[in-house]
Design a protein around this motif. Structure first.
Motif, PDB file in Angstrom:
ATOM      1  N   UNK A  59      21.149   5.691   0.190  1.00  0.00           N
ATOM      2  CA  UNK A  59      21.962   6.895   0.011  1.00  0.00           C
ATOM      3  C   UNK A  59      22.494   6.987  -1.416  1.00  0.00           C
ATOM      4  N   UNK A  60      22.960   5.885  -1.928  1.00  0.00           N
ATOM      5  CA  UNK A  60      23.514   5.866  -3.289  1.00  0.00           C
ATOM      6  C   UNK A  60      22.445   6.184  -4.330  1.00  0.00           C
ATOM      7  N   UNK A  61      21.257   5.626  -4.157  1.00  0.00           N
ATOM      8  CA  UNK A  61      20.188   5.849  -5.136  1.00  0.00           C
ATOM      9  C   UNK A  61      19.678   7.288  -5.099  1.00  0.00           C
ATOM     10  N   UNK A  62      19.566   7.848  -3.906  1.00  0.00           N
ATOM     11  CA  UNK A  62      19.117   9.238  -3.803  1.00  0.00           C
ATOM     12  C   UNK A  62      20.166  10.170  -4.396  1.00  0.00           C
ATOM     13  N   UNK A  63      21.445   9.876  -4.156  1.00  0.00           N
ATOM     14  CA  UNK A  63      22.512  10.701  -4.718  1.00  0.00           C
ATOM     15  C   UNK A  63      22.529  10.600  -6.239  1.00  0.00           C
ATOM     16  N   UNK A  71       0.829  -1.208   0.000  1.00  0.00           N
ATOM     17  CA  UNK A  71       0.000   0.000   0.000  1.00  0.00           C
ATOM     18  C   UNK A  71       0.868   1.264   0.000  1.00  0.00           C
ATOM     19  N   UNK A  72       1.975   1.222   0.741  1.00  0.00           N
ATOM     20  CA  UNK A  72       2.863   2.380   0.798  1.00  0.00           C
ATOM     21  C   UNK A  72       3.504   2.643  -0.564  1.00  0.00           C
ATOM     22  N   UNK A  73       4.040   1.616  -1.185  1.00  0.00           N
ATOM     23  CA  UNK A  73       4.720   1.795  -2.463  1.00  0.00           C
ATOM     24  C   UNK A  73       3.747   2.215  -3.559  1.00  0.00           C
ATOM     25  N   UNK A  74       2.535   1.727  -3.492  1.00  0.00           N
ATOM     26  CA  UNK A  74       1.516   2.151  -4.464  1.00  0.00           C
ATOM     27  C   UNK A  74       1.245   3.646  -4.328  1.00  0.00           C
ATOM     28  N   UNK A  75       1.317   4.171  -3.101  1.00  0.00           N
ATOM     29  CA  UNK A  75       0.988   5.574  -2.873  1.00  0.00           C
ATOM     30  C   UNK A  75       2.136   6.530  -3.207  1.00  0.00           C
ATOM     31  N   UNK A  76       3.391   6.066  -3.111  1.00  0.00           N
ATOM     32  CA  UNK A  76       4.524   6.982  -3.296  1.00  0.00           C
ATOM     33  C   UNK A  76       5.169   6.887  -4.674  1.00  0.00           C
ATOM     34  N   UNK A  77       4.928   5.806  -5.394  1.00  0.00           N
ATOM     35  CA  UNK A  77       5.579   5.628  -6.692  1.00  0.00           C
ATOM     36  C   UNK A  77       4.571   5.887  -7.804  1.00  0.00           C
ATOM     37  N   UNK A 114      13.535  -3.211   1.137  1.00  0.00           N
ATOM     38  CA  UNK A 114      13.709  -2.184   2.171  1.00  0.00           C
ATOM     39  C   UNK A 114      14.428  -0.962   1.608  1.00  0.00           C
ATOM     40  N   UNK A 115      15.393  -1.199   0.722  1.00  0.00           N
ATOM     41  CA  UNK A 115      16.118  -0.086   0.086  1.00  0.00           C
ATOM     42  C   UNK A 115      15.182   0.741  -0.781  1.00  0.00           C
ATOM     43  N   UNK A 116      14.311   0.072  -1.531  1.00  0.00           N
ATOM     44  CA  UNK A 116      13.340   0.787  -2.363  1.00  0.00           C
ATOM     45  C   UNK A 116      12.387   1.603  -1.505  1.00  0.00           C
ATOM     46  N   UNK A 117      11.896   1.003  -0.432  1.00  0.00           N
ATOM     47  CA  UNK A 117      10.964   1.713   0.448  1.00  0.00           C
ATOM     48  C   UNK A 117      11.602   2.983   0.993  1.00  0.00           C
ATOM     49  N   UNK A 118      12.880   2.894   1.365  1.00  0.00           N
ATOM     50  CA  UNK A 118      13.568   4.039   1.966  1.00  0.00           C
ATOM     51  C   UNK A 118      13.934   5.096   0.932  1.00  0.00           C
ATOM     52  N   UNK A 119      14.289   4.682  -0.271  1.00  0.00           N
ATOM     53  CA  UNK A 119      14.824   5.631  -1.254  1.00  0.00           C
ATOM     54  C   UNK A 119      13.768   6.240  -2.168  1.00  0.00           C
ATOM     55  N   UNK A 120      12.598   5.628  -2.269  1.00  0.00           N
ATOM     56  CA  UNK A 120      11.592   6.125  -3.202  1.00  0.00           C
ATOM     57  C   UNK A 120      10.550   7.040  -2.554  1.00  0.00           C
ATOM     58  N   UNK A 121      10.552   7.095  -1.224  1.00  0.00           N
ATOM     59  CA  UNK A 121       9.605   7.979  -0.534  1.00  0.00           C
ATOM     60  C   UNK A 121      10.006   9.442  -0.769  1.00  0.00           C
ATOM     61  N   UNK A 122       9.124  10.257  -1.338  1.00  0.00           N
ATOM     62  CA  UNK A 122       9.469  11.672  -1.590  1.00  0.00           C
ATOM     63  C   UNK A 122       9.870  12.429  -0.328  1.00  0.00           C
ATOM     64  N   UNK A 123       9.306  12.043   0.811  1.00  0.00           N
ATOM     65  CA  UNK A 123       9.609  12.740   2.057  1.00  0.00           C
ATOM     66  C   UNK A 123      10.617  11.999   2.932  1.00  0.00           C
ATOM     67  N   UNK A 124      10.984  10.792   2.553  1.00  0.00           N
ATOM     68  CA  UNK A 124      11.997   9.961   3.214  1.00  0.00           C
ATOM     69  C   UNK A 124      11.553   9.446   4.580  1.00  0.00           C
ATOM     70  N   UNK A 125      10.960  10.293   5.408  1.00  0.00           N
ATOM     71  CA  UNK A 125      10.708   9.934   6.801  1.00  0.00           C
ATOM     72  C   UNK A 125       9.800   8.711   6.942  1.00  0.00           C
ATOM     73  N   UNK A 126       8.667   8.695   6.243  1.00  0.00           N
ATOM     74  CA  UNK A 126       7.757   7.557   6.345  1.00  0.00           C
ATOM     75  C   UNK A 126       8.402   6.291   5.794  1.00  0.00           C
ATOM     76  N   UNK A 127       9.102   6.435   4.671  1.00  0.00           N
ATOM     77  CA  UNK A 127       9.791   5.283   4.096  1.00  0.00           C
ATOM     78  C   UNK A 127      10.889   4.777   5.002  1.00  0.00           C
ATOM     79  N   UNK A 128      11.575   5.689   5.668  1.00  0.00           N
ATOM     80  CA  UNK A 128      12.635   5.306   6.600  1.00  0.00           C
ATOM     81  C   UNK A 128      12.061   4.473   7.746  1.00  0.00           C
ATOM     82  N   UNK A 129      10.950   4.917   8.318  1.00  0.00           N
ATOM     83  CA  UNK A 129      10.336   4.188   9.432  1.00  0.00           C
ATOM     84  C   UNK A 129       9.857   2.808   8.994  1.00  0.00           C
ATOM     85  N   UNK A 130       9.243   2.727   7.818  1.00  0.00           N
ATOM     86  CA  UNK A 130       8.753   1.441   7.339  1.00  0.00           C
ATOM     87  C   UNK A 130       9.917   0.505   7.013  1.00  0.00           C
TER      88      UNK A 130
END
Length: 336
Positions: free
Chosen positions: A219-223, A148-154, A183-199
């Protein structure tokens, strides 16, 4: 576990986008309800009948008071039970086995498997305790949350919305490496990072994944996307989790530095990232990789690190920078 197999594509075609995965969520909700029903029973036993024509799951009907005695008497059969159950149900890694996979035809009633002919049977029992069922159900709940999270942010039109090379989408029902990728996708694809980081942290903790590998990958993907706002947000999230020091902190920053180390247009951002590094080794490594040997030399001399100056001298010779090589040799001769 047919419901999970339909979700992951082990039965039918595998999902290739997060939208496709989201449309398959009813399968996971159904699987969750199956486990919810099973966990209501304090204990239960199932029996496997193996014949010349196949095997089937049947009810043993053994009272709980007799189960403990029978388990002690059938120690030799326990190994056979585990072997049959593990072979029959391979959808989860990490030794998590589901008893439901032992009946692929869906028939849980007792009966003659070969239509009345002569058969050789082996009786074996597999026990699943409520904690095991709870772990399975928690994995399903977390996968629902991730989907549900990835559907909403991607966005559906984004390249990140589909698996590269048309490979199946990563899920929590796969091996550890695939879970780390998710887990890397969840953290790096969230536009706001914080929610993805927690999940992502929930995934890391539940499956005991490498926090450092997931963070470095994010970090590498965001960079790579040159999104410095989100990279700063990632560092803030790390700080809030008590990760503002130590080697993991530096490794995450170094992962971003490696992406932009050779680009002169990102010199300002590079200097900022280097300034966040805490250990002298990390700073010198970053400066060497970005070609700033003079700065690397000055940082090494300030820390009185002879070993790092030797390293810089070798790189200076390889890069044909005689001026840097000369000052390194002068420093080393003074330390001799």
């Amino acid at each position: 576990m047919s419901c999970i197999k339909f979700f992951t594509g082990q039965v039918g075609s595998p999902p290739h986008t997060y939208i496709d995965m989201h449309q398959r969520l009813p399968w996971l909700h159904r699987a969750k309800e199956h486990f919810r029903s099973a966990i209501d029973h304090s204990s239960w036993t199932e029996s496997v009948t193996v014949s010349t024509s196949g095997w089937q799951l049947v009810s043993s009907g053994i009272p709980k008071s007799q189960q403990q005695l029978q388990r002690q008497q059938e120690a030799q059969q326990a190994a056979l039970t585990a072997s049959i159950a593990t072979t029959a149900s391979g959808f989860m890694s990490g030794g998590r086995t589901s008893i439901y996979d032992l009946a692929p035809d869906g028939d849980s009633s007792a009966g003659n498997l070969d239509g009345g002919g002569v058969s050789q049977t082996i009786q074996a029992r597999k026990y699943m305790q409520p904690p095991d069922i709870t772990r399975h159900m928690n994995t399903i709940k977390l996968q629902i949350e991730v989907t549900e999270f990835m559907k909403s942010v991607v966005p559906a039109t984004s390249a990140s919305a589909s698996a590269p090379g048309r490979r199946p989408m990563p899920t929590l029902f796969n091996r550890m490496a695939v879970r780390e990728e998710l887990a890397t996708q969840v953290m790096s694809l969230d536009p706001n990072v914080e929610d993805g980081f927690k999940l992502a942290q929930k995934i890391i903790q539940d499956f005991r994944l490498s926090n450092a590998r997931v963070l470095c990958g994010a970090s590498q993907r965001i960079a790579t996307q040159r999104d410095w706002r989100r990279l700063d947000a990632l560092f803030r999230c790390m700080q809030s989790m008590g990760m503002s020091s130590g080697q993991t902190h530096d490794d995450v920053i170094l992962a971003a530095i490696k992406v932009i180390s050779r680009e002169s247009s990102e010199s300002k951002q590079l200097d900022k990232l280097v300034g966040l590094l805490q250990s002298c080794d990390s700073k010198v490594s970053a400066l060497i990789s970005s070609g700033k040997l003079k700065n690397a030399y000055l940082a090494s001399v300030k820390a009185q690190r002879v070993d790092l100056v030797k390293q810089i001298a070798m790189v200076a010779k390889e890069k044909n920078q005689p001026a840097i090589s000369r000052v390194c040799e002068q420093f080393l001769s003074q330390q001799a």
